[in-house]
Design a protein around this motif. Structure first.
Motif, mmCIF file in Angstrom:
data_model
loop_
_atom_site.group_PDB
_atom_site.id
_atom_site.type_symbol
_atom_site.label_atom_id
_atom_site.label_comp_id
_atom_site.label_asym_id
_atom_site.label_seq_id
_atom_site.Cartn_x
_atom_site.Cartn_y
_atom_site.Cartn_z
ATOM 1 N N ALA A 1 27.749 -8.858 13.828
ATOM 2 C CA ALA A 1 28.150 -10.200 14.263
ATOM 3 C C ALA A 1 29.138 -10.764 13.248
ATOM 4 O O ALA A 1 28.767 -11.062 12.117
ATOM 5 N N ALA A 2 30.398 -10.888 13.659
ATOM 6 C CA ALA A 2 31.427 -11.329 12.722
ATOM 7 C C ALA A 2 31.366 -12.827 12.433
ATOM 8 O O ALA A 2 31.744 -13.264 11.348
ATOM 9 N N ASP A 3 30.902 -13.609 13.379
ATOM 10 C CA ASP A 3 30.902 -15.062 13.244
ATOM 11 C C ASP A 3 29.746 -15.521 12.352
ATOM 12 O O ASP A 3 28.580 -15.190 12.626
ATOM 13 N N PRO A 4 30.017 -16.282 11.270
ATOM 14 C CA PRO A 4 28.935 -16.720 10.374
ATOM 15 C C PRO A 4 27.839 -17.512 11.076
ATOM 16 O O PRO A 4 26.662 -17.396 10.730
ATOM 17 N N GLY A 5 28.204 -18.316 12.064
ATOM 18 C CA GLY A 5 27.190 -19.066 12.790
ATOM 19 C C GLY A 5 26.265 -18.164 13.569
ATOM 20 O O GLY A 5 25.049 -18.385 13.619
ATOM 21 N N GLU A 6 26.828 -17.122 14.167
ATOM 22 C CA GLU A 6 26.001 -16.173 14.896
ATOM 23 C C GLU A 6 25.116 -15.379 13.944
ATOM 24 O O GLU A 6 23.958 -15.068 14.268
ATOM 25 N N VAL A 7 25.647 -15.058 12.762
ATOM 26 C CA VAL A 7 24.843 -14.348 11.762
ATOM 27 C C VAL A 7 23.606 -15.163 11.411
ATOM 28 O O VAL A 7 22.475 -14.650 11.412
ATOM 29 N N LEU A 8 23.791 -16.458 11.129
ATOM 30 C CA LEU A 8 22.648 -17.299 10.768
ATOM 31 C C LEU A 8 21.689 -17.472 11.935
ATOM 32 O O LEU A 8 20.470 -17.472 11.743
ATOM 33 N N SER A 9 22.221 -17.624 13.141
ATOM 34 C CA SER A 9 21.356 -17.808 14.302
ATOM 35 C C SER A 9 20.491 -16.578 14.548
ATOM 36 O O SER A 9 19.274 -16.692 14.778
ATOM 37 N N ARG A 10 21.086 -15.404 14.481
ATOM 38 C CA ARG A 10 20.317 -14.178 14.687
ATOM 39 C C ARG A 10 19.318 -13.952 13.554
ATOM 40 O O ARG A 10 18.172 -13.543 13.792
ATOM 41 N N ALA A 11 19.753 -14.221 12.325
ATOM 42 C CA ALA A 11 18.846 -14.048 11.190
ATOM 43 C C ALA A 11 17.673 -15.015 11.283
ATOM 44 O O ALA A 11 16.530 -14.671 10.949
ATOM 45 N N VAL B 1 30.502 -23.449 12.691
ATOM 46 C CA VAL B 1 31.329 -22.705 11.736
ATOM 47 C C VAL B 1 32.547 -23.540 11.354
ATOM 48 O O VAL B 1 33.187 -24.146 12.218
ATOM 49 N N THR B 2 32.866 -23.563 10.066
ATOM 50 C CA THR B 2 34.066 -24.229 9.559
ATOM 51 C C THR B 2 34.999 -23.166 8.989
ATOM 52 O O THR B 2 34.547 -22.293 8.239
ATOM 53 N N ARG B 3 36.297 -23.276 9.335
ATOM 54 C CA ARG B 3 37.281 -22.296 8.866
ATOM 55 C C ARG B 3 38.326 -22.984 7.996
ATOM 56 O O ARG B 3 38.791 -24.081 8.321
ATOM 57 N N ARG B 4 38.696 -22.311 6.906
ATOM 58 C CA ARG B 4 39.699 -22.832 5.991
ATOM 59 C C ARG B 4 40.698 -21.728 5.645
ATOM 60 O O ARG B 4 40.299 -20.680 5.134
#
Length: 276
Positions: free
Chosen positions: A120-130, A197-200
């Motif tokens: 899962a490349a998206d950090p939000g999805e990583v946290l949700s699945r974890a 997710v926030t992108r910079r």
């Protein structure tokens, strides 16, 4: 003629015997507790990575300080690892509790995040699945966490927070601030939780710092004052070696009167190609 001391009563002898037994039990209890603390500290340190990954134009550093309360230990962690697509992932967090169980749960979270991030490349999805994975273990603990992805192609960081203290950013031209991005509940609290997710894009060279609340909050220091002090410090050292910045940030904990453990990650990056 020397006076003879009157014989102790049976009740006095019984009292001394009881006190001796209680002292022995207390000593055994303290030794057992200390053994658990030492085991938890050993588990925690062994599970933290020896080094963080780097890329051309990106240097990294991290540091960890154990709890200072004597008998308690914490569950703070940091991690960094490459992803299958060439990006880098970094996580930092704080597990509820101060014991062997907290240290073991910290290890489960790190492994879970690594396993999920590989798919899962998206950090939000990583946290949700974890989060859902940890709830399925049903250990009764929770953890705050920030998960960050560094994209070497877009020269961009994307991050998501699970109830964690905000990060700090600063650029070499003197700008700085808190990464007070929208987030979700800590991991292990509610199934199905979503994490924005926030992108910079890193258009100006500088530093991005992730930390745990043990660095900036304590009995004699509100978290707002600690974050403000870290922000000024990172601004002053945005162009320095990341190890120097990490040590300087950790030094703020000495002013908070903290008893919790603490962790810091520093990403020191150059400007994106073609950026000012």
């Amino acid at each position: 003629m020397a006076r003879r001391r009157p014989p102790r009563s049976a009740s006095a002898d019984d009292l001394l015997t009881t006190l001796g037994q209680l002292t022995a039990r207390a000593r055994e209890g303290a030794e057992l507790h200390q053994a658990r603390v030492e085991l938890a500290e050993a588990l925690q340190r062994e599970m933290l990575p020896a080094a963080l990954p780097v890329l051309p134009g990106l240097r990294t550093a991290a540091t960890y300080a154990p709890a200072r309360s004597g008998l308690d230990i914490g569950g703070d962690w940091f991690d960094g690892f490459p992803l299958p697509d060439g990006a880098l992932a970094f996580s930092i967090g704080d597990v509820q509790g101060h014991d062997v169980e907290a240290a073991a749960f910290m290890g489960q979270i790190r492994i879970g995040l690594r396993a999920v991030a590989a798919h899962a490349a998206d950090p939000g999805e990583v946290l949700s699945r974890a989060n859902d994975l940890l709830l399925s273990v049903d250990c009764g603990l929770f953890a705050t966490c920030t998960f960050l992805r560094f994209d070497p192609v877009a020269w961009e960081v994307s991050s998501a927070r699970a109830g964690h203290v905000p990060g700090v950013w600063a650029t070499v031209d003197g700008r700085y601030g808190l990464a007070e991005d929208a987030g979700g509940l800590p991991l292990g609290v509610m199934a199905g939780e979503q994490y924005p997710v926030t992108r910079r894009r890193l258009t100006t060279a500088g530093a991005f710092v992730l930390l745990t609340d043990g660095v900036v909050e304590g009995p004699s220091f509100p978290i707002e004052a600690g974050l403000a002090q870290v922000s000024r410090l990172v601004s002053d050292r945005a162009g320095d070696d990341p190890a120097v910045v990490a040590d300087a940030v950790m030094s703020v904990a000495e002013f908070t009167g903290h008893t919790d453990d603490a962790a810091v990650i520093v990403l020191r990056y150059d400007a994106a190609d073609g950026a000012g």
